[in-house]
Design an enzyme around this catalytic site. Structure first.
Site, PDB file in Angstrom:
ATOM      1  CG  ASN A 131     -11.763  -1.534   2.580  1.00 11.87           C
ATOM      2  OD1 ASN A 131     -12.249  -0.777   3.405  1.00 11.87           O
ATOM      3  ND2 ASN A 131     -11.233  -1.106   1.437  1.00 11.87           N
ATOM      4  CD  GLU A 178     -12.387  -3.363  -5.239  1.00 16.14           C
ATOM      5  OE1 GLU A 178     -11.345  -3.320  -5.913  1.00 16.14           O
ATOM      6  OE2 GLU A 178     -13.263  -2.476  -5.257  1.00 16.14           O
ATOM      7  CG  HIS A 229      -4.943  -4.683   1.295  1.00 13.30           C
ATOM      8  ND1 HIS A 229      -5.645  -5.826   0.956  1.00 13.30           N
ATOM      9  CD2 HIS A 229      -5.740  -3.643   0.931  1.00 13.30           C
ATOM     10  CE1 HIS A 229      -6.798  -5.481   0.406  1.00 13.30           C
ATOM     11  NE2 HIS A 229      -6.890  -4.161   0.394  1.00 13.30           N
TER      12      HIS A 229
HETATM   13  P1  5GP Z   1      -9.521  -3.350  -1.223  1.00 10.90           P
HETATM   14  O1  5GP Z   1     -10.819  -2.935  -1.857  1.00 10.90           O
HETATM   15  O2  5GP Z   1      -9.283  -4.829  -1.357  1.00 10.90           O
HETATM   16  O3  5GP Z   1      -9.371  -2.859   0.194  1.00 10.90           O
HETATM   17  O4  5GP Z   1      -8.394  -2.577  -2.003  1.00 10.90           O
HETATM   18  C1  5GP Z   1      -7.678  -3.132  -3.055  1.00 10.90           C
HETATM   19  C2  5GP Z   1      -6.863  -2.021  -3.669  1.00 10.90           C
HETATM   20  O5  5GP Z   1      -5.913  -2.606  -4.515  1.00 10.90           O
HETATM   21  C3  5GP Z   1      -7.664  -1.027  -4.506  1.00 10.90           C
HETATM   22  O6  5GP Z   1      -7.500   0.286  -3.970  1.00 10.90           O
HETATM   23  C4  5GP Z   1      -7.068  -1.153  -5.909  1.00 10.90           C
HETATM   24  O7  5GP Z   1      -6.943   0.088  -6.571  1.00 10.90           O
HETATM   25  C5  5GP Z   1      -5.715  -1.775  -5.622  1.00 10.90           C
HETATM   26  N1  5GP Z   1      -5.205  -2.620  -6.693  1.00 10.90           N
HETATM   27  C6  5GP Z   1      -5.896  -3.591  -7.354  1.00 10.90           C
HETATM   28  N2  5GP Z   1      -5.096  -4.186  -8.260  1.00 10.90           N
HETATM   29  C7  5GP Z   1      -3.881  -3.578  -8.151  1.00 10.90           C
HETATM   30  C8  5GP Z   1      -2.642  -3.769  -8.837  1.00 10.90           C
HETATM   31  O8  5GP Z   1      -2.476  -4.615  -9.716  1.00 10.90           O
HETATM   32  N3  5GP Z   1      -1.605  -2.966  -8.470  1.00 10.90           N
HETATM   33  C9  5GP Z   1      -1.747  -2.013  -7.481  1.00 10.90           C
HETATM   34  N4  5GP Z   1      -0.665  -1.289  -7.193  1.00 10.90           N
HETATM   35  N5  5GP Z   1      -2.907  -1.808  -6.824  1.00 10.90           N
HETATM   36  C10 5GP Z   1      -3.966  -2.591  -7.164  1.00 10.90           C
END
Ligand code: 5GP
Length: 118
Positions: free
Chosen positions: A94, A102, A107
């Site tokens: 994303n 987020e 990543h």
């Molecule tokens: P995005 O929406 O940025 O592509 O995905 C961020 C991801 O990071 C989400 O799936 C969320 O569950 C994960 N995430 C957020 N905070 C943490 C954390 O403190 N530890 C881990 N292992 N995953 C996290």
């Protein structure tokens, strides 16, 4: 296109510094992979470069080609070692708030296992 300003206190930067724990599945000089805290599939691993890149665009524009290659080779190796080749899997990144990002550290989500593709 200029690179986005990197927030050194984003949650993945803090995980990389060891300030916040993670459930690590792989690490080398360039890459860290750990289980997503809110898994959306039987296997849901986040793969991140250790360098400071906000988005996919920043990463491929600014990282050395060897680092980009090492990153995606690690993703491929992880799909194998996590055992999701037979089940099938998704790799998703994303990008930007409009893209559902987020955490502002580039990543890849690697999601696999039974039911990973809804
Ligand atoms: P995005 O929406 O940025 O592509 O995905 C961020 C991801 O990071 C989400 O799936 C969320 O569950 C994960 N995430 C957020 N905070 C943490 C954390 O403190 N530890 C881990 N292992 N995953 C996290």
């Amino acid at each position: 296109m200029s690179a986005t300003v990197y927030d050194k206190n984003n949650i993945f930067a803090r995980i990389l510094r060891g300030e916040i724990p993670c459930s690590k599945v792989f690490e080398n000089d360039d890459v860290l992979a750990f289980h997503d805290i809110h898994p959306q599939a039987p296997v849901h691993v986040l793969v991140i470069p250790k360098g400071e890149y906000v988005t996919f665009g920043d990463f491929v524009a600014a990282a050395p080609a060897t680092t980009v290659a090492a990153f995606f080779q690690a993703v491929g190796t992880l799909a194998s070692t996590l055992g999701v080749i037979d089940s099938g899997y998704r790799i998703v990144s994303n990008n930007g708030t409009g893209g559902g990002q987020e955490v502002p550290h580039f990543h890849v989500h690697l999601k696999g296992g039974k039911g990973a593709v809804a």
